[in-house]
Scaffold this motif. Structure first.
Motif, mmCIF file in Angstrom:
data_model
loop_
_atom_site.group_PDB
_atom_site.id
_atom_site.type_symbol
_atom_site.label_atom_id
_atom_site.label_comp_id
_atom_site.label_asym_id
_atom_site.label_seq_id
_atom_site.Cartn_x
_atom_site.Cartn_y
_atom_site.Cartn_z
ATOM 1 N N MET A 1 20.877 -53.014 -65.433
ATOM 2 C CA MET A 1 20.776 -53.312 -66.867
ATOM 3 C C MET A 1 20.195 -52.107 -67.599
ATOM 4 N N ALA A 2 20.584 -51.948 -68.866
ATOM 5 C CA ALA A 2 20.113 -50.823 -69.661
ATOM 6 C C ALA A 2 18.595 -50.829 -69.736
ATOM 7 N N LYS A 3 18.025 -49.639 -69.933
ATOM 8 C CA LYS A 3 16.576 -49.555 -70.087
ATOM 9 C C LYS A 3 16.147 -50.375 -71.297
ATOM 10 N N TYR A 4 15.233 -51.309 -71.065
ATOM 11 C CA TYR A 4 14.867 -52.236 -72.131
ATOM 12 C C TYR A 4 14.241 -51.530 -73.316
ATOM 13 N N SER A 153 18.473 -59.260 -75.870
ATOM 14 C CA SER A 153 18.964 -58.075 -76.568
ATOM 15 C C SER A 153 19.556 -57.068 -75.589
ATOM 16 N N ALA A 154 18.886 -56.878 -74.450
ATOM 17 C CA ALA A 154 19.396 -55.945 -73.452
ATOM 18 C C ALA A 154 20.737 -56.406 -72.898
ATOM 19 N N ARG A 155 20.840 -57.700 -72.643
ATOM 20 C CA ARG A 155 22.107 -58.229 -72.126
ATOM 21 C C ARG A 155 23.217 -58.113 -73.172
ATOM 22 N N LEU A 156 22.874 -58.344 -74.431
ATOM 23 C CA LEU A 156 23.869 -58.214 -75.491
ATOM 24 C C LEU A 156 24.370 -56.775 -75.587
ATOM 25 N N ALA A 157 23.428 -55.812 -75.535
ATOM 26 C CA ALA A 157 23.826 -54.403 -75.592
ATOM 27 C C ALA A 157 24.709 -54.035 -74.409
ATOM 28 N N GLU A 158 24.340 -54.530 -73.236
ATOM 29 C CA GLU A 158 25.140 -54.257 -72.030
ATOM 30 C C GLU A 158 26.527 -54.856 -72.159
ATOM 31 N N ASN A 159 26.596 -56.086 -72.680
ATOM 32 C CA ASN A 159 27.898 -56.737 -72.855
ATOM 33 C C ASN A 159 28.757 -56.008 -73.888
ATOM 34 N N GLU A 160 28.115 -55.487 -74.944
ATOM 35 C CA GLU A 160 28.858 -54.746 -75.952
ATOM 36 C C GLU A 160 29.454 -53.482 -75.362
ATOM 37 N N VAL A 161 28.679 -52.786 -74.521
ATOM 38 C CA VAL A 161 29.198 -51.574 -73.872
ATOM 39 C C VAL A 161 30.355 -51.920 -72.956
ATOM 40 N N GLU A 166 36.119 -52.080 -71.798
ATOM 41 C CA GLU A 166 37.308 -52.842 -71.410
ATOM 42 C C GLU A 166 38.378 -52.790 -72.497
ATOM 43 N N ARG A 167 37.945 -52.819 -73.765
ATOM 44 C CA ARG A 167 38.905 -52.737 -74.861
ATOM 45 C C ARG A 167 39.617 -51.383 -74.836
ATOM 46 N N THR A 168 38.841 -50.309 -74.595
ATOM 47 C CA THR A 168 39.438 -48.981 -74.529
ATOM 48 C C THR A 168 40.426 -48.880 -73.375
ATOM 49 N N GLN A 169 40.024 -49.407 -72.218
ATOM 50 C CA GLN A 169 40.912 -49.358 -71.057
ATOM 51 C C GLN A 169 42.181 -50.167 -71.318
ATOM 52 N N SER A 170 42.047 -51.302 -71.986
ATOM 53 C CA SER A 170 43.214 -52.127 -72.291
ATOM 54 C C SER A 170 44.174 -51.388 -73.213
#
Length: 394
Positions: A1-4, A153-161, A166-170
């Motif tokens: 997970m991203a650095k909090y 917040s950390a999980r949201l940021a990770e999910n956004e990344v 995934e959107r870019t790869q698609s």
């Protein structure tokens, strides 16, 4: 997970943190309150409510050993001080004098998985009666709320990344399939059509075989571009085979001559000042140059000359290709080095839209940079490559 702490350095990232600090102040009367990320190496403020003029703000670092949060980190238990002057445990600690407080409370913030994140702490320059069960219970509840918001917040940021990736790869997959279906189908159909005609009328071989050879060469070029795209985007990057102190000028001149032979109607002017050799992958640098020159031929004003400049000095090899013509819009400039980009008039051009992307990847593989500038006067692509001092190559 991203650095909090990176996720919540700014209080605005998690607005609830400031609200928690406001409640701490109104509940206890303590004028300073902070939420801090604490490790063995650093104390960093994630949110601060400073009513004492200490001057601390979100993102600031403190030497962790000078803080009582360091004690909370090691003990895993709260530190509560009513009056530092009569506190037997911490009266001699440097923190009270350094940060100008007499009363202080700090509780650990534990994330849902039990990981120690940091502390919720508060202090005041005057004594307060803090060592009470209801105060400590309130701070524990607040610490749990902080942990919840930090984790979310950390999980949201990770999910956004992850979602952005995934959107870019698609999008790349869709573009990849589209260009394969369109750009490779045309030369393939041309070859197929030629072979069918030859089976019926072999006497047309002299006419059709050169056309089929051109289609084959075009397919080979497209496949090579796709392989470079795969290496740059999906693999470990473009691999270089460096030539030590290579004299680039002769091979650059050769490429110009080859293009001029194929495009005799186009004027290509050269300005070479190559006083030093360059350690590089000469084949890849030539590929980069060829892509830039081809781009200038395709999009430049056919009535104006293309200017090629190449030079070296003590620290830098610089190669540029300039042409006159319609300027590239600023929003398109930002996308030029993206794969499959063929915006505006470029969409009608042949090719996969990978030339500038591959050129940019070649520049990056050399630890150099490919940039573009475009105005009403000219459009110029420039490759800059840092070089070590090397002997004269001319």
């Amino acid at each position: 997970m991203a650095k909090y702490w990176e996720v919540i350095q700014e209080a605005g990232r998690v607005p609830a943190l400031m609200k928690i600090l406001d409640v701490v102040h109104h509940t206890t009367g303590l004028r300073f309150a902070a939420i801090a990320r604490v490790t063995e190496d650093y104390w960093i403020a994630c949110a601060v409510r400073d009513g004492t003029g200490l001057g601390l703000k979100a993102g600031d670092n403190l030497p962790v050993q000078t803080t009582l949060s360091h004690e909370v980190l090691h003990r895993g238990e709260p530190v509560v001080i009513d009056n530092i002057e009569i506190d037997s445990a911490y009266a001699r600690h440097p923190a009270p004098q350094r940060y100008r407080f007499q009363s202080y409370i700090s509780v650990p913030i534990l994330l849902p998985d039990g990981t120690f994140f940091g502390t919720l702490c508060a202090s005041d320059p005057v004594p307060h009666h803090l060592n009470r069960p209801e105060i400590l219970a309130t701070f524990r509840i607040f610490a749990d709320l902080v942990a919840f918001h930090v984790d979310a917040s950390a999980r949201l940021a990770e999910n956004e990344v992850t979602l952005s990736r995934e959107r870019t790869q698609s999008e790349l997959r869709e573009q990849f399939i589209a260009v394969l279906g369109h750009d490779l189908r045309n030369p393939l159909m041309s070859i197929d059509s030629g072979t069918r005609v030859l089976l019926r009328r072999p006497e047309r071989a002299a006419e059709l075989v050169p056309l089929m050879q051109k289609s084959t060469a075009r397919m080979a070029a497209l496949i090579n571009d796709l392989m470079d795209f795969a290496r740059g985007r999906l693999g470990d990057g473009i691999v270089l085979e460096r030539n030590i102190e290579y004299a680039l000028q002769p091979i650059l001149e050769q490429i110009v001559q080859e293009v001029a032979t194929v495009q005799p109607e186009r004027c290509i002017e050269t300005q070479f000042m190559m006083k030093r050799a360059v350690t590089c992958d000469s084949g890849r640098v030539c590929q980069l140059f060829s892509n830039l020159l081809s781009n200038a031929i395709t999009h430049g004003d056919p009535c104006e000359p293309i200017i090629v400049r190449a030079s070296t000095d003590e620290t830098l090899f610089q190669l540029s290709v300039s042409n006159r013509g319609k300027p590239i819009p600023p929003d398109a400039q930002d996308k030029l080095f993206q794969p499959f980009f063929r915006g505006g008039e470029r969409r009608s051009q042949q090719g996969l839209g990978l030339g500038l992307y591959i050129a940019s990847e070649i520049a990056k593989a050399h630890h150099g940079r490919l940039s573009v500038s475009s105005s009403e006067h000219e459009t110029c692509f420039t490759f800059r490559l840092p070089i070590a001092s090397s002997p004269d190559c001319q």
